[in-house]
Design a protein around this motif. Structure first.
Motif, PDB file in Angstrom:
ATOM      1  N   ASP A  83      -3.314 -18.086 -43.568  1.00 44.66           N
ATOM      2  CA  ASP A  83      -2.811 -17.022 -42.692  1.00 44.66           C
ATOM      3  C   ASP A  83      -3.924 -16.328 -41.906  1.00 44.66           C
ATOM      4  O   ASP A  83      -3.706 -15.295 -41.282  1.00 44.66           O
ATOM      5  CB  ASP A  83      -2.043 -15.982 -43.511  1.00 44.66           C
ATOM      6  CG  ASP A  83      -0.791 -16.576 -44.136  1.00 44.66           C
ATOM      7  OD1 ASP A  83      -0.191 -17.472 -43.515  1.00 44.66           O
ATOM      8  OD2 ASP A  83      -0.429 -16.148 -45.254  1.00 44.66           O
ATOM      9  N   THR A  84      -5.124 -16.913 -41.905  1.00 48.50           N
ATOM     10  CA  THR A  84      -6.251 -16.341 -41.180  1.00 48.50           C
ATOM     11  C   THR A  84      -5.924 -16.304 -39.694  1.00 48.50           C
ATOM     12  O   THR A  84      -5.444 -17.289 -39.136  1.00 48.50           O
ATOM     13  CB  THR A  84      -7.522 -17.185 -41.419  1.00 48.50           C
ATOM     14  OG1 THR A  84      -7.783 -17.218 -42.815  1.00 48.50           O
ATOM     15  CG2 THR A  84      -8.715 -16.589 -40.710  1.00 48.50           C
ATOM     16  N   PRO A  85      -6.196 -15.170 -39.020  1.00 47.64           N
ATOM     17  CA  PRO A  85      -5.907 -15.093 -37.579  1.00 47.64           C
ATOM     18  C   PRO A  85      -6.805 -16.014 -36.763  1.00 47.64           C
ATOM     19  O   PRO A  85      -7.856 -16.449 -37.221  1.00 47.64           O
ATOM     20  CB  PRO A  85      -6.183 -13.630 -37.248  1.00 47.64           C
ATOM     21  CG  PRO A  85      -7.096 -13.149 -38.319  1.00 47.64           C
ATOM     22  CD  PRO A  85      -6.783 -13.957 -39.557  1.00 47.64           C
ATOM     23  N   ASP A  86      -6.388 -16.258 -35.535  1.00 45.55           N
ATOM     24  CA  ASP A  86      -7.157 -17.073 -34.596  1.00 45.55           C
ATOM     25  C   ASP A  86      -8.496 -16.401 -34.313  1.00 45.55           C
ATOM     26  O   ASP A  86      -8.611 -15.185 -34.312  1.00 45.55           O
ATOM     27  CB  ASP A  86      -6.351 -17.227 -33.299  1.00 45.55           C
ATOM     28  CG  ASP A  86      -6.997 -18.200 -32.350  1.00 45.55           C
ATOM     29  OD1 ASP A  86      -7.938 -17.791 -31.642  1.00 45.55           O
ATOM     30  OD2 ASP A  86      -6.574 -19.360 -32.316  1.00 45.55           O
ATOM     31  N   SER A  87      -9.526 -17.230 -34.069  1.00 44.71           N
ATOM     32  CA  SER A  87     -10.877 -16.698 -33.855  1.00 44.71           C
ATOM     33  C   SER A  87     -11.248 -16.539 -32.394  1.00 44.71           C
ATOM     34  O   SER A  87     -12.416 -16.365 -32.087  1.00 44.71           O
ATOM     35  CB  SER A  87     -11.902 -17.615 -34.529  1.00 44.71           C
ATOM     36  OG  SER A  87     -11.964 -18.856 -33.857  1.00 44.71           O
ATOM     37  N   GLY A  88     -10.282 -16.596 -31.484  1.00 45.51           N
ATOM     38  CA  GLY A  88     -10.589 -16.554 -30.058  1.00 45.51           C
ATOM     39  C   GLY A  88     -11.494 -15.419 -29.639  1.00 45.51           C
ATOM     40  O   GLY A  88     -12.497 -15.617 -28.988  1.00 45.51           O
ATOM     41  N   GLY A  89     -11.206 -14.221 -30.017  1.00 40.80           N
ATOM     42  CA  GLY A  89     -12.022 -13.048 -29.775  1.00 40.80           C
ATOM     43  C   GLY A  89     -12.759 -12.992 -28.449  1.00 40.80           C
ATOM     44  O   GLY A  89     -13.697 -13.714 -28.241  1.00 40.80           O
ATOM     45  N   GLY A  90     -12.350 -12.165 -27.545  1.00 42.22           N
ATOM     46  CA  GLY A  90     -13.096 -11.941 -26.321  1.00 42.22           C
ATOM     47  C   GLY A  90     -12.770 -12.910 -25.207  1.00 42.22           C
ATOM     48  O   GLY A  90     -12.833 -12.567 -24.053  1.00 42.22           O
ATOM     49  N   SER A  91     -12.440 -14.127 -25.522  1.00 42.79           N
ATOM     50  CA  SER A  91     -12.063 -15.104 -24.498  1.00 42.79           C
ATOM     51  C   SER A  91     -10.759 -15.746 -24.951  1.00 42.79           C
ATOM     52  O   SER A  91     -10.154 -15.330 -25.925  1.00 42.79           O
ATOM     53  CB  SER A  91     -13.164 -16.155 -24.344  1.00 42.79           C
ATOM     54  OG  SER A  91     -13.414 -16.792 -25.571  1.00 42.79           O
ATOM     55  N   ALA A  92     -10.337 -16.755 -24.251  1.00 46.20           N
ATOM     56  CA  ALA A  92      -9.085 -17.415 -24.626  1.00 46.20           C
ATOM     57  C   ALA A  92      -9.194 -17.963 -26.040  1.00 46.20           C
ATOM     58  O   ALA A  92     -10.224 -18.516 -26.419  1.00 46.20           O
ATOM     59  CB  ALA A  92      -8.780 -18.542 -23.650  1.00 46.20           C
ATOM     60  N   PRO A  93      -8.151 -17.821 -26.862  1.00 46.25           N
ATOM     61  CA  PRO A  93      -8.183 -18.350 -28.217  1.00 46.25           C
ATOM     62  C   PRO A  93      -8.473 -19.845 -28.212  1.00 46.25           C
ATOM     63  O   PRO A  93      -8.033 -20.574 -27.340  1.00 46.25           O
ATOM     64  CB  PRO A  93      -6.779 -18.067 -28.746  1.00 46.25           C
ATOM     65  CG  PRO A  93      -6.276 -16.932 -27.915  1.00 46.25           C
ATOM     66  CD  PRO A  93      -6.906 -17.132 -26.560  1.00 46.25           C
ATOM     67  N   ASN A  94      -9.236 -20.281 -29.202  1.00 44.08           N
ATOM     68  CA  ASN A  94      -9.603 -21.691 -29.258  1.00 44.08           C
ATOM     69  C   ASN A  94      -8.762 -22.481 -30.244  1.00 44.08           C
ATOM     70  O   ASN A  94      -9.005 -23.654 -30.451  1.00 44.08           O
ATOM     71  CB  ASN A  94     -11.100 -21.840 -29.587  1.00 44.08           C
ATOM     72  CG  ASN A  94     -11.427 -21.423 -31.001  1.00 44.08           C
ATOM     73  OD1 ASN A  94     -10.603 -20.822 -31.684  1.00 44.08           O
ATOM     74  ND2 ASN A  94     -12.617 -21.733 -31.438  1.00 44.08           N
ATOM     75  N   GLY A  95      -7.799 -21.830 -30.875  1.00 43.96           N
ATOM     76  CA  GLY A  95      -6.934 -22.541 -31.793  1.00 43.96           C
ATOM     77  C   GLY A  95      -7.540 -22.740 -33.172  1.00 43.96           C
ATOM     78  O   GLY A  95      -6.948 -23.396 -34.002  1.00 43.96           O
ATOM     79  N   SER A  96      -8.714 -22.176 -33.431  1.00 42.28           N
ATOM     80  CA  SER A  96      -9.347 -22.270 -34.739  1.00 42.28           C
ATOM     81  C   SER A  96      -9.179 -20.952 -35.466  1.00 42.28           C
ATOM     82  O   SER A  96      -9.236 -19.889 -34.854  1.00 42.28           O
ATOM     83  CB  SER A  96     -10.841 -22.563 -34.604  1.00 42.28           C
ATOM     84  OG  SER A  96     -11.043 -23.823 -34.021  1.00 42.28           O
ATOM     85  N   PRO A  97      -9.009 -20.998 -36.784  1.00 41.49           N
ATOM     86  CA  PRO A  97      -8.919 -19.738 -37.526  1.00 41.49           C
ATOM     87  C   PRO A  97     -10.264 -19.022 -37.556  1.00 41.49           C
ATOM     88  O   PRO A  97     -11.311 -19.643 -37.358  1.00 41.49           O
ATOM     89  CB  PRO A  97      -8.497 -20.182 -38.925  1.00 41.49           C
ATOM     90  CG  PRO A  97      -8.845 -21.618 -39.014  1.00 41.49           C
ATOM     91  CD  PRO A  97      -8.835 -22.163 -37.612  1.00 41.49           C
ATOM     92  N   ALA A  98     -10.229 -17.720 -37.803  1.00 41.88           N
ATOM     93  CA  ALA A  98     -11.466 -16.952 -37.933  1.00 41.88           C
ATOM     94  C   ALA A  98     -12.354 -17.622 -38.962  1.00 41.88           C
ATOM     95  O   ALA A  98     -11.887 -18.135 -39.973  1.00 41.88           O
ATOM     96  CB  ALA A  98     -11.152 -15.509 -38.340  1.00 41.88           C
TER      97      ALA A  98
END
Length: 126
Positions: A83-98
């Motif tokens: 359930d880890t959120p997406d790691s996109g942060g700051g730019s478009a999400p990359n589809g990888s978990p944090a």
């Protein structure tokens, strides 16, 4: 090294860097900063060149463009399960978990690095 269901191979490296107490501290942007600070991109390039050499030697029908899949850096302190959120942060999400940083260097760069290292080794031996 990990073989994906697609048949591509990736280098996987676990990291324990502390980027902050919250899962949100392990965004793609924060992990990229940590990667650059610790020279992990160079490490990924060297590991990729080694993987290329290994697969060239051991995998029948090996094709770098087909089989090389890049690198995954797993920042374990930022990984909190499915359930880890997406790691996109700051730019478009990359589809990888944090906590998961993925990078696919250009195949030609890995092959050229491998060739360069092979030439350097031959010159030393002479």
């Amino acid at each position: 090294m990990l073989r994906l269901p697609s048949g591509r191979f990736v280098v996987v490296d676990y990291k324990t860097n502390f980027l902050g107490p919250a899962v949100a501290d392990y965004s793609r942007d924060r992990m990229a900063e940590a990667m650059l600070h610790s020279h992990y991109p160079l490490q990924a390039l060297l590991y990729g060149a080694v993987l290329h050499r290994y697969l060239r030697w051991r995998l029948p029908g090996y094709d770098p463009d087909t089989h090389l899949g890049g690198a995954l850096y797993l920042f374990v302190r930022g990984m909190a399960g499915p359930d880890t959120p997406d790691s996109g942060g700051g730019s478009a999400p990359n589809g990888s978990p944090a906590g998961v940083f993925s990078w696919q260097p250009p195949t030609a760069l890995l092959v050229a690095l491998s060739d360069l290292l092979a030439g350097a080794a031959e010159e030393k031996a002479a």
